[in-house]
Design an enzyme around this catalytic site. Structure first.
Site, mmCIF file in Angstrom:
data_model
loop_
_atom_site.group_PDB
_atom_site.id
_atom_site.type_symbol
_atom_site.label_atom_id
_atom_site.label_comp_id
_atom_site.label_asym_id
_atom_site.label_seq_id
_atom_site.Cartn_x
_atom_site.Cartn_y
_atom_site.Cartn_z
ATOM 1 N N CYS A 182 -0.843 6.321 -6.434
ATOM 2 C CA CYS A 182 -1.561 5.353 -5.756
ATOM 3 C C CYS A 182 -3.122 5.684 -5.906
ATOM 4 O O CYS A 182 -3.784 6.625 -6.444
ATOM 5 C CB CYS A 182 -1.547 5.482 -4.029
ATOM 6 S SG CYS A 182 0.149 5.264 -3.862
ATOM 7 N N THR A 183 -3.781 4.401 -5.706
ATOM 8 C CA THR A 183 -5.245 4.448 -5.549
ATOM 9 C C THR A 183 -5.949 3.586 -4.733
ATOM 10 O O THR A 183 -5.339 2.514 -4.152
ATOM 11 C CB THR A 183 -6.025 3.691 -7.106
ATOM 12 O OG1 THR A 183 -5.421 4.299 -8.059
ATOM 13 C CG2 THR A 183 -7.440 3.749 -6.947
ATOM 14 N N THR A 235 -6.905 8.876 -5.520
ATOM 15 C CA THR A 235 -5.664 8.840 -5.771
ATOM 16 C C THR A 235 -4.862 9.994 -5.634
ATOM 17 O O THR A 235 -4.638 9.770 -4.504
ATOM 18 C CB THR A 235 -6.058 8.919 -7.634
ATOM 19 O OG1 THR A 235 -6.556 10.160 -7.982
ATOM 20 C CG2 THR A 235 -6.962 7.632 -8.185
ATOM 21 N N ASN A 236 -4.507 10.734 -6.408
ATOM 22 C CA ASN A 236 -3.263 11.556 -5.977
ATOM 23 C C ASN A 236 -3.560 13.078 -6.274
ATOM 24 O O ASN A 236 -2.726 13.634 -6.240
ATOM 25 C CB ASN A 236 -1.653 11.249 -6.443
ATOM 26 C CG ASN A 236 -1.520 9.751 -6.260
ATOM 27 O OD1 ASN A 236 -1.569 8.857 -6.943
ATOM 28 N ND2 ASN A 236 -0.740 9.814 -4.933
ATOM 29 N N ARG A 249 -7.113 8.340 -13.276
ATOM 30 C CA ARG A 249 -7.254 7.137 -12.167
ATOM 31 C C ARG A 249 -8.826 7.174 -11.593
ATOM 32 O O ARG A 249 -9.261 6.264 -11.260
ATOM 33 C CB ARG A 249 -6.451 6.581 -11.616
ATOM 34 C CG ARG A 249 -5.125 6.046 -12.387
ATOM 35 C CD ARG A 249 -3.862 5.782 -11.572
ATOM 36 N NE ARG A 249 -3.163 7.204 -11.134
ATOM 37 C CZ ARG A 249 -3.095 7.851 -10.081
ATOM 38 N NH1 ARG A 249 -3.373 6.729 -8.988
ATOM 39 N NH2 ARG A 249 -2.478 8.996 -9.859
#
Lengths: 122, 253
Positions: free
Chosen positions: B1-2, B177-178, B191
């Site tokens: 995810c972002t 992000t993650n 990302r």
């Protein structure tokens, strides 16, 4: 970044309003009425998405079967997950029971669907 | 995810996220896509949780998923959650729960409770930072006042770090992000830097929800795991969510 990542691209600047090949539609809108008893809150949403939800739950089951190819184990887990629902806090436990009943799937499947974040964070 | 929180020159806060899910859960060779990601798209819904016919909060959800991963409490705060991978992961929390140790919260239930009952940004931040969890997570929380925005990095037991918006120091946006904010991202899954680059290119003078949509439409923020994009604006209690696709060539994550 582009040099390192073959998929990266220049920053996009004209994507909004959404259109074109990266846009696949809007999320349909529903109201969840918190004044209703928990078992009734999700009935309309999940009935309208019944077939799609069943596919997702079957997909999750197939993934588990890939790692643990044992139907008996899955059946046993399903019943244990049904028990797990009774330990979940109110009103979430009641809402989950209402969903399982509304779309006529095993309670354990809906429980797994609702806790998959905790399962997959490894 | 972002997830991204950004503040314009007038102090207005915008929050947006790409929901990515389905990594390693089956690759569809024919369609060059993740099996689970594709199956999740038709069950995405936008929900308006109401009491007495009035909105309490709104969310972007999976149908039948009673917890929340993205939502807005009008005039108070916006909140998204990004997955945090850890060996001390949710499976340990589940095992503890099964043997009767039930003092932790299920992540998405906590978010829903915060959105349903929260009365302020500060109270929400305190609950998200200090409530024991079954699984680690990143909480991205935005408020409705100047510099009210933070990323809370959570282990199962504690907040490991809270990173704040701070316009005086030039930090007018946050990207999560993650990966832990104080560590570099995995080199094959960066990302963070492309997102920072794109938000910087837009600039604080121009930033708006439409620009965050542009950022999240840029590869690799948009990738084969992306199920949807959600845009949140706190002062109006506004949420809009779009199903996404990432045509080839596109990063698998």
């Amino acid at each position: 970044v582009r040099a390192r990542d073959p998929f990266a691209e220049d920053c996009r600047i004209h994507e909004y309003p959404p259109a074109g090949p990266t846009y696949k539609g809007i999320f349909p809108e529903y109201v969840i009425n918190l004044d209703l008893p928990p078992r009734e809150r999700w009935v309309q949403v999940v009935r309208e998405k019944k077939n799609e939800l069943r596919i997702v739950m079957k997909t999750i089951k197939d993934i588990v079967l890939t790692f643990i190819p044992n139907e008996k184990f899955i059946a046993s887990m399903e019943s244990k997950m049904g028990w797990l629902c009774s330990t979940l806090p109110y009103p979430f436990n009641e809402e989950i029971k209402g969903i399982a009943s509304a779309i006529d799937v095993p309670l354990g499947d809906v429980v797994v669907f609702n806790i998959f974040y905790e399962i997959f964070t490894v | 995810c972002t997830s991204i929180i950004a503040q314009d020159k007038t102090g207005k806060l915008y929050h947006a996220r790409n929901l990515d899910f389905g990594l390693f859960l089956g690759w569809d060779v024919q369609n060059s896509s993740w099996h689970t990601t594709q199956k999740l798209k038709p069950i995405m819904v936008s929900l308006d949780f109401q009491k007495n016919n009035k909105t309490v909060f709104k969310s972007a959800n999976f149908a039948g998923y009673v917890g929340i991963i993205s939502g807005v409490k009008p005039a108070l705060f916006t909140l998204t959650m990004n997955e945090r991978f850890s060996l001390d992961g949710g499976y340990i929390g589940i095992l503890e729960w099964l043997i009767g140790k039930r003092d932790g919260w299920w992540m998405s239930f906590l978010i829903r409770t915060v959105l349903e009952n929260g009365t302020s940004y500060e109270e929400a931040k305190d609950k998200l930072a200090n409530t024991k969890l079954l699984a680690p997570a990143y909480f991205i929380l935005g408020g409705n006042k100047l510099d009210e925005g933070c990323i809370i990095t959570r282990s199962r037991s504690a907040a490991l770090n809270i990173k704040y918006l701070d316009t005086k120091k030039g930090n007018w946006f946050l990207v999560q992000t993650n990966y832990d904010p104080w560590k570099p991202p995995l080199i094959i899954d960066d990302r963070r830097n492309p997102a920072i680059n794109c938000v910087n290119q837009t600039g604080q003078e121009k930033i708006a929800l439409s620009d965050l949509y542009n950022v999240l439409s840029t590869k690799p923020m948009l990738n084969k795991l992306t199920v949807g994009t959600t845009l949140l604006e706190v002062s109006e209690g506004h949420i809009e969510s779009y199903l996404r696709d990432c045509p080839n060539p596109c990063s698998p994550w």
